[in-house]
Design a protein around this motif. Structure first.
Motif, PDB file in Angstrom:
ATOM      1  N   ARG A  83      30.512  48.354  40.545  1.00 35.36           N
ATOM      2  CA  ARG A  83      31.768  47.728  40.123  1.00 35.36           C
ATOM      3  C   ARG A  83      32.646  47.376  41.329  1.00 35.36           C
ATOM      4  NH1 ARG A  83      33.544  48.223  34.865  1.00 35.36           N
ATOM      5  NH2 ARG A  83      35.682  48.742  35.485  1.00 35.36           N
ATOM      6  N   VAL A  84      32.671  48.265  42.333  1.00 34.09           N
ATOM      7  CA  VAL A  84      33.426  47.971  43.546  1.00 34.09           C
ATOM      8  C   VAL A  84      32.818  46.772  44.263  1.00 34.09           C
ATOM      9  CG1 VAL A  84      34.088  48.819  45.837  1.00 34.09           C
ATOM     10  CG2 VAL A  84      34.289  50.317  43.852  1.00 34.09           C
ATOM     11  N   ASP A  85      31.489  46.738  44.360  1.00 36.98           N
ATOM     12  CA  ASP A  85      30.810  45.602  44.986  1.00 36.98           C
ATOM     13  C   ASP A  85      31.177  44.296  44.279  1.00 36.98           C
ATOM     14  OD1 ASP A  85      29.572  47.173  46.853  1.00 36.98           O
ATOM     15  OD2 ASP A  85      27.580  47.102  45.936  1.00 36.98           O
ATOM     16  N   GLN A  86      31.110  44.320  42.952  1.00 39.25           N
ATOM     17  CA  GLN A  86      31.423  43.130  42.173  1.00 39.25           C
ATOM     18  C   GLN A  86      32.873  42.696  42.409  1.00 39.25           C
ATOM     19  OE1 GLN A  86      31.669  43.629  37.877  1.00 39.25           O
ATOM     20  NE2 GLN A  86      30.710  41.633  37.554  1.00 39.25           N
ATOM     21  N   TYR A  87      33.762  43.669  42.438  1.00 40.58           N
ATOM     22  CA  TYR A  87      35.181  43.390  42.663  1.00 40.58           C
ATOM     23  C   TYR A  87      35.405  42.745  44.021  1.00 40.58           C
ATOM     24  CZ  TYR A  87      40.192  44.472  43.125  1.00 40.58           C
ATOM     25  OH  TYR A  87      41.552  44.400  43.307  1.00 40.58           O
ATOM     26  N   MET A  88      34.776  43.315  45.059  1.00 41.12           N
ATOM     27  CA  MET A  88      34.947  42.778  46.411  1.00 41.12           C
ATOM     28  C   MET A  88      34.373  41.373  46.528  1.00 41.12           C
ATOM     29  SD  MET A  88      34.292  45.985  48.975  1.00 41.12           S
ATOM     30  CE  MET A  88      35.479  47.318  49.134  1.00 41.12           C
ATOM     31  N   ARG A  89      33.218  41.144  45.923  1.00 44.10           N
ATOM     32  CA  ARG A  89      32.603  39.816  45.997  1.00 44.10           C
ATOM     33  C   ARG A  89      33.455  38.770  45.294  1.00 44.10           C
ATOM     34  NH1 ARG A  89      26.856  42.639  44.575  1.00 44.10           N
ATOM     35  NH2 ARG A  89      26.362  43.336  46.712  1.00 44.10           N
ATOM     36  N   GLN A  90      34.058  39.163  44.186  1.00 46.09           N
ATOM     37  CA  GLN A  90      34.937  38.235  43.490  1.00 46.09           C
ATOM     38  C   GLN A  90      36.151  37.891  44.344  1.00 46.09           C
ATOM     39  OE1 GLN A  90      35.740  40.239  39.784  1.00 46.09           O
ATOM     40  NE2 GLN A  90      33.840  39.527  38.813  1.00 46.09           N
ATOM     41  N   ILE A  91      36.705  38.913  45.009  1.00 51.01           N
ATOM     42  CA  ILE A  91      37.840  38.678  45.918  1.00 51.01           C
ATOM     43  C   ILE A  91      37.440  37.695  47.016  1.00 51.01           C
ATOM     44  CG2 ILE A  91      39.195  39.748  47.785  1.00 51.01           C
ATOM     45  CD1 ILE A  91      40.481  40.686  45.389  1.00 51.01           C
ATOM     46  N   LYS A  92      36.300  37.954  47.644  1.00 52.18           N
ATOM     47  CA  LYS A  92      35.871  37.149  48.790  1.00 52.18           C
ATOM     48  C   LYS A  92      35.482  35.728  48.391  1.00 52.18           C
ATOM     49  CE  LYS A  92      33.530  39.116  52.120  1.00 52.18           C
ATOM     50  NZ  LYS A  92      34.581  39.091  53.172  1.00 52.18           N
TER      51      LYS A  92
END
Length: 370
Positions: free
Chosen positions: A291-300
């Motif tokens: 979930r953190v990975d997904q969140y960061m990728r969406q931000i980037k």
């Protein structure tokens, strides 16, 4: 080798060994010396030079003048369930902080969260040093510390509170971990110290002089005050950190946290506050990391403003700095090199032994490029 001919680029592992040996020969137990050296060099690796090996000299002077006691181990004053209070007994801040972190992580694993307050400590380096260790244990960490007065309350002129830092570390999966490590001032005072050592100007808005006037003179800024980030918001956050780290723990607070560069009569009595959270009490750790990975990728992947090539997340720049400096060496300012050289000679050590040696990669040597 004269100090003038010393290299400026150093291998991080050799530099860490050099610092560890220096502290050991100065009478610091080897385990504690290793912690202090690791904390300093990690700061340089991450590009936070203000908290790096530039602090070696002042740490040693505090020990030599009896202002820090490396022989007195930290101890638990009181504990109840997942909460504990630690007295650092005036040991190195990174040694005390590491002891408190271990307690917080241990209690987090037992109770879901571990809360440890600290008094009787000293400057503890970067918050990221502790956050990275907690992340390796699949924990979220909030760590904060107060500091000696270098910042005025909003509307004031005279320093009253410190640049009290806050760090939050969150593990990720394939992405780099989230690490927010910030002072509550526009800039850490250590960066102004580094600028003064280099004879460089500082940006307008970093600090005021002793009369309350904005200044770009690093020396005048050191005589005056650094400014809080976000004006009254940074001032309020700094107060909050001081209350948790100092008022609540019984450590110094406000004007009662002593300056390690100026006060040679009393220990610093710095306070810290650690909160470790066991992620597995909320959801499986792998699910959280995904979930953190997904969140960061969406931000980037968000639309970028004109002229912006990449959106970064907190800690990403420092991660890249670390990788680059591990591969290419840590460059130290000439004044820092000269001071470390003199310290080394005092303890029978050669700083030049820690110099970075370039190792060519395949295809880079003459025999492989033709």
């Amino acid at each position: 080798m004269s100090s003038q001919s010393l290299p400026l680029l150093y291998d991080w592992e050799k530099l860490q060994s050099f610092c560890c040996d220096v502290f050991t020969r100065a009478g610091v137990p080897v385990t504690d010396a290793s912690i202090v050296a690791e904390s300093l060099v990690q700061a340089d690796l991450r590009g936070v030079e203000s908290h790096g090996v530039v602090r070696t000299g002042i740490y040693l002077k505090r020990v030599e003048q009896g202002m820090m006691d490396p022989q007195a181990k930290p101890s638990v004053v009181s504990e109840y369930g997942n909460v504990a209070l630690v007295d650092g007994n005036n040991n190195f801040g990174s040694v005390v902080g590491s002891y408190a972190l271990d307690l917080a992580m241990e209690r987090a694993k037992l109770h879901g969260a571990g809360i440890v307050g600290v008094k009787g400590s000293n400057h503890f380096g970067t918050g990221a040093y502790y956050a990275l260790k907690a992340i390796q244990q699949n924990l979220i960490l909030l760590v904060m510390s107060n500091a000696s007065q270098t910042m005025p309350p909003t509307g004031g002129v005279r320093p009253f509170i410190g640049t009290n830092p806050l760090c939050i570390g969150v593990p990720a999966g394939e992405e780099n971990p989230f690490i927010l490590d910030m002072a509550t001032s526009v800039v850490a005072r250590g960066k102004i110290i580094v600028a003064a050592q280099k004879g460089e100007k500082i940006p307008l808005g970093w600090a005021i002089d002793k009369d309350g006037n904005p200044t770009t003179d690093a020396e005048a800024a050191l005589e005056g005050s650094v400014l809080p980030i976000g004006g009254p918001k940074g001032y309020a956050i700094s107060m909050f950190i001081d209350i948790l780290s100092g008022v609540l723990t019984g450590a110094g607070y406000g004007r009662y946290v002593n300056n390690m560069y100026e006060n040679w009569q009393e220990p610093q009595n710095v306070g810290h506050f650690f909160l470790a959270i066991d992620i597995s009490r909320f959801m499986p750790i792998e699910m959280f990391k995904q979930r953190v990975d997904q969140y960061m990728r969406q931000i980037k992947n968000e639309p970028k403003a004109p002229g912006v090539s990449e959106i970064l997340v907190p800690g990403e720049i420092e991660y890249r700095q670390t990788e680059a400096r591990k591969q290419g060496g840590i460059q130290l300012p000439p004044k820092v090199v000269e001071e470390l050289h003199e310290i080394g000679l005092k303890y029978g050590l050669q700083l030049s032994d820690a110099a970075f040696q370039h190792h060519p990669v395949i295809g880079e040597t003459q025999g492989l490029t033709g």
